[in-house]
Design a protein around this motif. Structure first.
Motif, PDB file in Angstrom:
ATOM      1  N   ASP A  46       2.847  53.675  14.456  1.00 60.92           N
ATOM      2  CA  ASP A  46       1.671  54.206  13.756  1.00 60.92           C
ATOM      3  C   ASP A  46       0.435  54.151  14.658  1.00 60.92           C
ATOM      4  OD1 ASP A  46       3.258  54.607  11.546  1.00 60.92           O
ATOM      5  OD2 ASP A  46       2.492  52.873  10.442  1.00 60.92           O
ATOM      6  N   ASN A  47       0.234  53.023  15.324  1.00 62.44           N
ATOM      7  CA  ASN A  47      -0.919  52.883  16.225  1.00 62.44           C
ATOM      8  C   ASN A  47      -0.825  53.867  17.385  1.00 62.44           C
ATOM      9  OD1 ASN A  47      -2.247  50.865  14.785  1.00 62.44           O
ATOM     10  ND2 ASN A  47      -1.107  49.238  15.806  1.00 62.44           N
ATOM     11  N   ASN A  93       4.527  49.508  12.938  1.00 61.73           N
ATOM     12  CA  ASN A  93       3.105  49.306  13.249  1.00 61.73           C
ATOM     13  C   ASN A  93       2.769  49.835  14.635  1.00 61.73           C
ATOM     14  OD1 ASN A  93       2.375  48.094  10.788  1.00 61.73           O
ATOM     15  ND2 ASN A  93       3.069  46.095  11.497  1.00 61.73           N
TER      16      ASN A  93
END
Length: 164
Positions: A46-47, A43
């Motif tokens: 990805d961010n 996560n």
């Protein structure tokens, strides 16, 4: 129905990413046992990637690249070192195109030592990211004509592109 399909696709992608991490980690530990690295949370990665600099548009028309012959390791090393000197953190993030699971955190000193091996392991392209700004240096293993040296024929070379 679509919601279930999306959930299944996300779960399959997560499984694939985890498999790629295992394969990547094994290869890296085998070929570079002295290299310390950390796989970043998916996560977070990805961010970070979504917020990072975009690949420069029209990089060839705007001369935002360098093509360096394979036998010129020192020039590539110097380009990497120049990019790293702009980064205050001790570590950087690396994205591996052929493994495509997320980001790997590596110490700047070690990236200078292992850059060539990392590209060989990926066999395509790595992107070195500044963790604070999202700016990057892409190092691609390429085989084509070198611009303005077409008379030499097709050859393998490194193509470096820095974000703006």
């Amino acid at each position: 129905m679509k919601e279930n399909t999306d959930k299944l696709a996300m779960k399959l992608w997560e499984i694939e990413r985890n498999q790629k991490v295992i394969e990547f980690s094994q290869v890296l530990k085998e070929k570079a046992p002295d290299l310390e690295f950390e796989i970043l949370d998916f996560n977070y990665a990805d961010n970070f990637m979504n917020k990072s600099e975009n690949y420069p548009e029209k990089k060839y028309k705007r001369n935002l690249y360098k093509q360096i012959q394979l036998n010129n390791d020192l020039e590539v090393y110097c380009e990497i070192e120049t990019f790293l000197n702009k980064i205050s953190e001790k570590s950087i993030y690396v994205f591996f195109y052929n493994y495509n699971f997320g980001l790997v955190k590596i110490n700047k000193v070690q990236i200078l030592k292992f850059w060539k091996l990392l590209i060989q392991i990926d066999n395509d392209e790595i992107m070195i990211f500044n963790p604070s700004t999202g700016k990057f240096l892409s190092i691609e293993l390429n085989e084509d004509f070198i611009i303005n040296k077409e008379n030499l024929g097709k050859m393998k070379f490194y193509e470096l592109t820095e974000s703006e």
